[in-house]
Design a protein around this motif. Structure first.
Motif, PDB file in Angstrom:
ATOM      1  N   MET A 116      -0.941  -3.138   2.198  1.00 29.64           N
ATOM      2  CA  MET A 116      -1.183  -4.145   3.218  1.00 29.64           C
ATOM      3  C   MET A 116      -0.657  -3.622   4.553  1.00 29.64           C
ATOM      4  O   MET A 116       0.342  -2.889   4.600  1.00 29.64           O
ATOM      5  CB  MET A 116      -0.511  -5.463   2.851  1.00 29.64           C
ATOM      6  N   VAL A 117      -1.339  -3.993   5.642  1.00 32.74           N
ATOM      7  CA  VAL A 117      -0.965  -3.494   6.967  1.00 32.74           C
ATOM      8  C   VAL A 117      -0.809  -4.656   7.947  1.00 32.74           C
ATOM      9  O   VAL A 117      -1.067  -5.811   7.595  1.00 32.74           O
ATOM     10  CB  VAL A 117      -2.004  -2.472   7.483  1.00 32.74           C
ATOM     11  N   SER A 174      -5.652  -0.792  11.497  1.00 36.13           N
ATOM     12  CA  SER A 174      -5.139  -0.084  10.323  1.00 36.13           C
ATOM     13  C   SER A 174      -5.956  -0.407   9.079  1.00 36.13           C
ATOM     14  O   SER A 174      -6.023   0.398   8.150  1.00 36.13           O
ATOM     15  CB  SER A 174      -3.660  -0.426  10.095  1.00 36.13           C
ATOM     16  N   VAL A 175      -6.576  -1.580   9.048  1.00 35.45           N
ATOM     17  CA  VAL A 175      -7.498  -1.910   7.958  1.00 35.45           C
ATOM     18  C   VAL A 175      -8.732  -1.016   8.068  1.00 35.45           C
ATOM     19  O   VAL A 175      -9.191  -0.431   7.075  1.00 35.45           O
ATOM     20  CB  VAL A 175      -7.908  -3.398   7.997  1.00 35.45           C
ATOM     21  N   LYS A 176      -9.278  -0.898   9.255  1.00 38.84           N
ATOM     22  CA  LYS A 176     -10.467  -0.057   9.460  1.00 38.84           C
ATOM     23  C   LYS A 176     -10.199   1.388   9.081  1.00 38.84           C
ATOM     24  O   LYS A 176     -11.095   2.097   8.623  1.00 38.84           O
ATOM     25  CB  LYS A 176     -10.903  -0.138  10.928  1.00 38.84           C
ATOM     26  N   ARG A 177      -8.979   1.826   9.254  1.00 37.32           N
ATOM     27  CA  ARG A 177      -8.629   3.222   8.962  1.00 37.32           C
ATOM     28  C   ARG A 177      -8.373   3.456   7.475  1.00 37.32           C
ATOM     29  O   ARG A 177      -8.232   4.615   7.055  1.00 37.32           O
ATOM     30  CB  ARG A 177      -7.404   3.623   9.790  1.00 37.32           C
ATOM     31  N   GLY A 178      -8.287   2.382   6.678  1.00 39.25           N
ATOM     32  CA  GLY A 178      -8.129   2.568   5.228  1.00 39.25           C
ATOM     33  C   GLY A 178      -7.133   1.667   4.554  1.00 39.25           C
ATOM     34  O   GLY A 178      -7.003   1.700   3.326  1.00 39.25           O
ATOM     35  N   GLY A 179      -6.388   0.857   5.316  1.00 40.30           N
ATOM     36  CA  GLY A 179      -5.480  -0.104   4.694  1.00 40.30           C
ATOM     37  C   GLY A 179      -6.269  -1.140   3.905  1.00 40.30           C
ATOM     38  O   GLY A 179      -7.426  -1.412   4.214  1.00 40.30           O
ATOM     39  N   LEU A 180      -5.636  -1.729   2.883  1.00 41.93           N
ATOM     40  CA  LEU A 180      -6.337  -2.721   2.069  1.00 41.93           C
ATOM     41  C   LEU A 180      -6.699  -3.955   2.882  1.00 41.93           C
ATOM     42  O   LEU A 180      -7.855  -4.399   2.874  1.00 41.93           O
ATOM     43  CB  LEU A 180      -5.473  -3.132   0.871  1.00 41.93           C
ATOM     44  N   GLY A 181      -5.726  -4.539   3.567  1.00 45.85           N
ATOM     45  CA  GLY A 181      -6.018  -5.759   4.311  1.00 45.85           C
ATOM     46  C   GLY A 181      -4.892  -6.143   5.244  1.00 45.85           C
ATOM     47  O   GLY A 181      -3.796  -5.567   5.210  1.00 45.85           O
ATOM     48  N   ALA A 182      -5.178  -7.115   6.087  1.00 45.21           N
ATOM     49  CA  ALA A 182      -4.175  -7.597   7.044  1.00 45.21           C
ATOM     50  C   ALA A 182      -4.482  -9.025   7.456  1.00 45.21           C
ATOM     51  O   ALA A 182      -5.645  -9.417   7.574  1.00 45.21           O
ATOM     52  CB  ALA A 182      -4.144  -6.709   8.283  1.00 45.21           C
ATOM     53  N   TYR A 183      -3.424  -9.782   7.638  1.00 44.13           N
ATOM     54  CA  TYR A 183      -3.515 -11.072   8.317  1.00 44.13           C
ATOM     55  C   TYR A 183      -3.186 -10.782   9.772  1.00 44.13           C
ATOM     56  O   TYR A 183      -2.054 -10.402  10.096  1.00 44.13           O
ATOM     57  CB  TYR A 183      -2.516 -12.076   7.741  1.00 44.13           C
TER      58      TYR A 183
END
Length: 326
Positions: A249-250, A255-264
């Motif tokens: 999680m990011v 950072s989601v677009k770069r490969g992280g699973l997800g973010a709020y």
């Protein structure tokens, strides 16, 4: 001959008058009261979120129709350079300073009490001693923060309830006040729900991969906050996470677009734009930093990376109300 000279003189005066009325000359600008504002920009390091915030800031001033000249300087995550930039901008006598990150804002705030400072990408403006309070900044500094009150609790709940996490790894720069404040908040809230945080500290981006690797075997997931040092080297973390099938999680959408699973989170462009709107009010003389409350991000959203979801074999539930990063 006198008659021809008179006609030529009249024509010259007529053309000059037309030029003044059309605003095509510097004299016309001066006559109409148009001012070119000089804005100093200081940014701690290059990475997509901070760059997006600066883009948003510029767009707000463009939309307001202000004539602006920017002096953009990047410290490349070098604290001594960060201080030098702050002193340079103040010595230039700029009309306003846009500080993009906590270290950038702290550096300029420490060397001037006269030049208005508008910040963004700051997590805790009060603890960073940039303002007296969110509601009443009280000095020459104000801006927008990059922490939404519900973001950390929502992320922790997702890690615990949806991913079944028990031991969560966090890689961060302990020397960055912005990061220390976030990690302390995460640790306190995770402890309250029975989760354990395993820390890995870095001081430079070159240390990020090794620090992440040191967590393997100790954690079942990762939580990467909005730490400038780590985010600037996020691909190193993603590589380790992917190799070990660790959900990560990011703290923000880039950072989601770069490969992280997800973010709020929220768009950094938006908080940069909101900071720009504050700068417009200050430059136009409508307000002062002391009178402009520090703003939180608006519209918290949950975003997932579809490729990462598939790689981890996760099933996206309707109740998550998630969007996929584009």
């Amino acid at each position: 001959m006198k008659k021809i000279a008179f006609i030529l003189l009249a024509a010259i005066l007529f053309l000059a008058a037309c030029g003044e009325e059309s605003g095509q000359s510097p004299e016309a600008n001066a006559k109409e009261g148009t001012k070119t504002f000089k804005i100093g920009v200081t940014q701690i390091v290059e990475h997509p979120s901070l760059n997006a915030a600066y883009d948003g800031f510029q767009k707000a001033l463009e939309d307001a129709g202000l004539d602006v000249e920017y002096d953009v300087q990047n410290a490349q995550n070098d604290n001594s350079q960060n201080t030098t930039i702050a002193n340079n901008l103040v010595s230039e006598g700029v009309d306003l300073i846009f500080a993009n990150s906590t270290p950038s804002a702290q550096a300029v705030a420490s060397v001037t009490k006269d030049i208005p400072i508008v910040f963004t990408s700051v997590t805790d403006a009060v603890s960073a001693e940039l303002v007296q309070s969110m509601e009443q900044p009280g000095g020459n500094v104000t801006g927008t923060v990059d922490t939404q009150p519900d973001a950390i609790p929502s992320t922790i709940n997702f890690l615990k309830d949806e991913l079944g996490a028990k031991n969560v790894g966090m890689v961060f720069n302990a020397g960055e006040q912005n990061s220390r404040a976030q990690v302390d908040a995460v640790k306190e809230q995770m402890s309250a729900v029975g989760l354990n945080v395993v820390e890995a500290s870095v001081s430079t981006s070159a240390e990020v991969k090794q620090a992440t690797e040191s967590l393997i075997g100790k954690v079942d997931s990762l939580y990467i906050i909005t730490d400038n040092t780590v985010v600037s080297a996020l691909e190193s973390v993603i590589s380790v996470a992917n190799d070990n099938k660790l959900p990560m999680m990011v703290g923000e959408f880039d950072s989601v677009k770069r490969g992280g699973l997800g973010a709020y989170g929220f768009e950094y462009f938006d908080i940069g734009y909101e900071a720009g709107e504050m700068a417009v009010k200050i430059l136009n003389g409508e307000s002062t930093p002391a009178d402009l409350p520090v703003q939180y991000p608006q519209n918290l959203r949950f975003v997932l990376n579809k490729d990462t979801v598939d790689a981890l074999g996760l099933e996206v539930k309707d109740e998550w109300k998630a969007e996929f990063a584009e």
